[in-house]
Motif scaffolding. Structure first.
Motif, short mmCIF file in Angstrom:
data_model
loop_
_atom_site.label_atom_id
_atom_site.label_comp_id
_atom_site.label_asym_id
_atom_site.label_seq_id
_atom_site.Cartn_x
_atom_site.Cartn_y
_atom_site.Cartn_z
N SER A 132 54.57 53.91 -1.65
CA SER A 132 53.04 53.77 -0.87
C SER A 132 53.29 54.19 0.69
N GLN A 133 53.10 55.37 1.20
CA GLN A 133 53.37 55.84 2.32
C GLN A 133 52.55 55.24 3.21
N ARG A 134 52.62 54.00 3.59
CA ARG A 134 51.49 53.43 4.57
C ARG A 134 52.14 53.44 6.07
N GLY A 135 53.07 54.12 6.30
CA GLY A 135 53.54 54.23 7.74
C GLY A 135 54.50 53.01 8.14
N VAL A 136 55.35 53.29 8.94
CA VAL A 136 56.26 52.32 9.44
C VAL A 136 56.10 52.54 11.06
N ILE A 137 55.85 51.45 11.86
CA ILE A 137 55.69 51.24 13.19
C ILE A 137 56.82 50.56 13.76
N ASN A 138 57.55 50.90 15.07
CA ASN A 138 58.57 50.41 15.47
C ASN A 138 57.96 50.00 16.93
N LEU A 139 57.67 48.56 17.29
CA LEU A 139 57.17 48.31 18.58
C LEU A 139 58.10 48.60 19.90
N PHE A 140 57.45 48.84 20.85
CA PHE A 140 58.51 48.91 22.28
C PHE A 140 57.43 48.19 23.34
N HIS A 141 58.37 47.59 24.36
CA HIS A 141 57.91 46.37 25.04
C HIS A 141 58.22 46.86 26.45
N SER A 142 58.91 48.11 26.79
CA SER A 142 59.36 48.20 28.26
C SER A 142 59.58 49.90 28.28
N ASP A 143 59.58 50.10 29.66
CA ASP A 143 59.68 51.65 29.87
C ASP A 143 60.96 52.17 29.26
N GLN B 195 62.69 50.93 26.95
CA GLN B 195 62.68 51.12 25.21
C GLN B 195 61.68 52.29 24.81
N ARG B 196 60.48 52.32 25.67
CA ARG B 196 59.86 53.70 25.29
C ARG B 196 60.36 54.73 25.18
N ASP B 197 61.31 54.98 26.39
CA ASP B 197 62.00 56.41 26.69
C ASP B 197 62.83 56.40 25.42
N ALA B 198 63.56 55.43 24.93
CA ALA B 198 64.50 55.45 23.86
C ALA B 198 63.96 55.88 22.57
N ALA C 6 61.06 57.32 22.34
CA ALA C 6 60.33 58.80 22.27
C ALA C 6 61.64 59.79 22.18
N ARG C 7 62.90 59.42 22.48
CA ARG C 7 64.13 60.18 21.95
C ARG C 7 64.34 60.27 20.85
N ARG C 8 64.25 59.20 20.01
CA ARG C 8 64.29 58.95 18.93
C ARG C 8 63.33 59.93 18.08
N GLY C 9 62.21 59.81 18.41
CA GLY C 9 60.97 60.48 17.90
C GLY C 9 61.25 62.14 18.02
N ASN C 10 61.64 62.30 19.16
CA ASN C 10 62.03 63.84 19.21
C ASN C 10 63.17 64.34 18.58
N ALA C 11 63.92 63.66 18.28
CA ALA C 11 65.01 64.07 17.64
C ALA C 11 64.76 64.24 15.84
N MET C 12 63.90 63.34 15.66
CA MET C 12 63.24 63.36 14.38
C MET C 12 62.29 64.69 14.33
N ARG C 13 61.49 64.82 15.19
CA ARG C 13 60.79 66.14 15.15
C ARG C 13 61.38 67.71 15.20
N MET C 14 62.48 67.60 15.90
CA MET C 14 63.38 68.70 16.04
C MET C 14 63.96 69.03 14.59
N ALA C 15 64.12 67.84 13.65
CA ALA C 15 64.65 68.18 12.29
C ALA C 15 63.64 68.17 11.22
N GLY C 16 62.43 68.41 11.93
CA GLY C 16 61.27 68.68 10.92
C GLY C 16 60.80 67.49 10.28
N ILE C 17 61.11 66.33 10.95
CA ILE C 17 60.50 65.21 10.20
C ILE C 17 59.21 64.56 11.23
#
Ligand SMILES: Cc1cc2nc3c(=O)[nH]c(=O)nc-3n(C[C@H](O)[C@H](O)[C@H](O)COP(=O)(O)OP(=O)(O)OC[C@H]3O[C@@H](n4cnc5c(N)ncnc54)[C@H](O)[C@@H]3O)c2cc1C
Ligand SMILES: [Zn+2]
Lengths: 417, 96
Positions: free
Chosen positions: A113-124, A126-129, A131-142
């Protein structure tokens, strides 16, 4: 027997008398081309891919209890590929791709069930960290997406957005992540392997690994000696114990207990997976309506398969902080499993100093999502006697060579990896 | 719930403590070989049974307490200060 909508219909009309057993219950043979120790998800997947991808079918999976009785039947069923460090990124994405075709591949309903996974963030920061993880994933085609609070509110209205200590600023989402029915993964791989000739032998505990010269020759079990040309170890929480049987005494692994919880069934409340890392809490809802949630390790060495009250209270407190509405839902069940915590949080899929003996372990609390790729890579490593490029970084030697894959960056403390 | 007998504060709930791992590891001399340091930092026996380990009394006196505890039953056999040599029951290496 092939499972299909038609077979269900036909069996329904004929009194369900024609179903055959999903796998045999054979006596162990004297000798196998490959022996896999441990009938968890990883051991069964390995046997399946040995038979399917490499044509090696004279294989036994030896399980001391029943298949699915270990962590493969104890986890909280979350799958995702949101890793940041190269070797992990590609390996877990391979796993995600295998999940996406798995049910057709092994002809079993695993309720992917590809219902999505969400990691919450609560500070600037943490958001930057994130965003960086998300960018690394997208650069790998994920796929990865940074959600703002307005988008999140639409998806998961039940969260406490204005929490005083942890106000929710957004979340990093992987939509292709989700959940998979864990027992069905064990059963599907077992059935698929069995139908290709693999012997799945339950109630068969390995008590010693026999090594002659520099080479493994077989295993002693409570059902006698079984000769094996190759032997693969895939015992998760008992990784240190099994390796010590072969004289490998220098693994960077500790066994720790992780608990999980299920509530009574309630109406649909949350249709994705939410992790509240700052408060050590994560949650999803099963198809039966139960809320499935958990948190951190209890935090001390343990082989007990049960945890203690302080961590239970801590997890509940985390849930109450971010989702106060669940306060009146009753908890129905809880349990623990033994995690093979490696010192950098990353696994081993590799050869060992002993010829024809192979290691699969160090899965920490994230090994369920890895099951397909782990089996796929381990089968390749055993069949070819060398790693696939997807698992060549997951060696034991990486600790000596200073090539740790420390995704969390917390250093050699297995109980916080 | 583990109840740990801190030599300074008496018997307290595990929630007051922070686990600090295997207490049998001794830091090698500064000029020791890399292999010795590898062993110290990364290698653990990880026994199924009696384990000698550190618990830091962060919610109390902040001393490090040495504890002999069974990783299978969670039973605590002995507690002491960092310098104490604690008795480990016989079945130390094997099973219960
Ligand atoms: C509470 C909890 C929640 C989790 N949540 C998640 C999650 O949401 N997502 C995720 O990706 N991962 C999760 N995990 C981790 C995941 O479950 C494990 O990393 C993974 O299942 C381990 O691989 P396995 O399935 O092969 O292990 P297991 O199923 O434990 O298989 C190992 C098998 O080896 C057998 N064995 C041991 N010693 C011997 C012997 N001497 N002889 C014969 N057989 C032996 C055992 O009986 C066992 O069946 C969670 C784990 C727990 C406990
Ligand atoms: Zn104290």
């Amino acid at each position: 027997m092939k499972y299909s909508a038609l077979s269900v219909l036909w069996q329904g009309l004929t009194g369900h008398k024609g179903w055959t057993r999903a796998w045999r219950d054979p006596e162990p043979k004297k000798e196998y081309d490959a022996i896999i120790i441990g009938g968890g998800g990883h051991g069964l997947a390995t046997a399946y891919y040995l038979a399917k991808e490499h044509g090696i079918t004279n294989v036994a999976v030896l399980e001391k209890g029943w298949i699915g009785g270990g962590n493969v039947g104890r986890n909280t069923t979350i799958v995702r590929s949101n890793y940041m460090l190269g070797p992990n990124t590609h390996f877990y994405e391979k796993s995600m791709q295998l999940w996406e075709g798995l049910e057709q591949d092994f002809n079993f309903n695993a309720m992917v069930s590809q219902r999505g996974v969400i990691n919450l963030f609560h500070s600037d920061p943490q958001r930057d960290a994130f965003a960086r993880r998300g960018n690394a994933m997208r650069m790998a085609g994920i796929d990865a997406e940074l959600l703002d609070p307005a988008q999140l509110k639409q998806m998961v209205p039940i969260l406490d957005f204005d929490n005083a200590r942890f106000p929710i600023q957004g979340g990093l989402m992987q939509r292709r992540g989700g959940t998979v029915r864990h027992d069905a993964v064990a059963w599907g791989y077992a059935r698929g392997a069995d139908s290709r000739g693999v012997d799945i032998i339950q109630n068969c505990e390995v008590t010693n690994i026999r090594v002659e010269g520099d080479k493994v020759v077989g295993v002693d079990t409570n059902r006698g000696f079984i000769k094996g040309k190759k032997v693969g170890m895939a015992v998760a929480g008992h990784t240190s114990k099994i390796a010590q049987m072969a004289g490998i005494n220098d693994l960077p692994v500790e066994s720790h207990v992780l608990q999980a919880f299920v509530s009574e069934g309630v109406k649909p409340l949350i249709d994705t997976v939410v992790t509240f890392g700052a408060g050590h809490f994560y949650i999803s809802q099963s198809d039966k309506g139960g809320l499935v949630y958990g948190g951190d390790l209890d935090g001390y060495n343990s082989y007990a398969q049960r945890g203690n009250l302080p961590m239970m209270e801590h997890v509940m407190a985390g849930g109450m902080a971010i989702m106060p509405a669940i306060g009146r839902v009753r908890m129905l069940r809880h349990w623990g499993g033994i995690m093979d915590m490696s010192f950098d949080g990353s696994p081993f899929i590799c050869k060992t100093p002993i010829k024809n003996l192979y290691l699969n372990g160090g899965w920490c609390y994230g090994g369920f999502k890895a099951t397909p790729a782990s089996g796929w890579c381990f089968a390749h490593t055993i069949a070819q006697d060398r790693p696939h490029e997807l698992n060549e970084a997951f060696t034991i030697e990486r600790f000596k060579e200073g090539r740790m894959i420390d995704e969390k960056g917390v250093g050699p403390r297995p109980w916080i990896q | 719930m583990h109840r740990i007998n801190c030599p300074w504060c008496g018997e307290r709930d595990e929630a007051e403590f922070q686990y600090q791992g295997d207490a049998t590891k001794v830091r090698p001399k500064e000029d020791a070989s890399e292999a010795k340091y590898f062993d110290y930092v990364y290698v653990r026996e990880n026994p199924k049974g009696w384990h000698t380990e550190w618990w830091h009394h962060v919610g109390g006196c902040r001393q490090w307490v040495k504890v002999v505890r069974n990783t299978l039953t969670h039973e605590i056999h002995a507690c002491g200060g960092p310098q104490d040599k604690l008795p480990v029951p016989r079945a130390a290496k094997g099973r219960r």
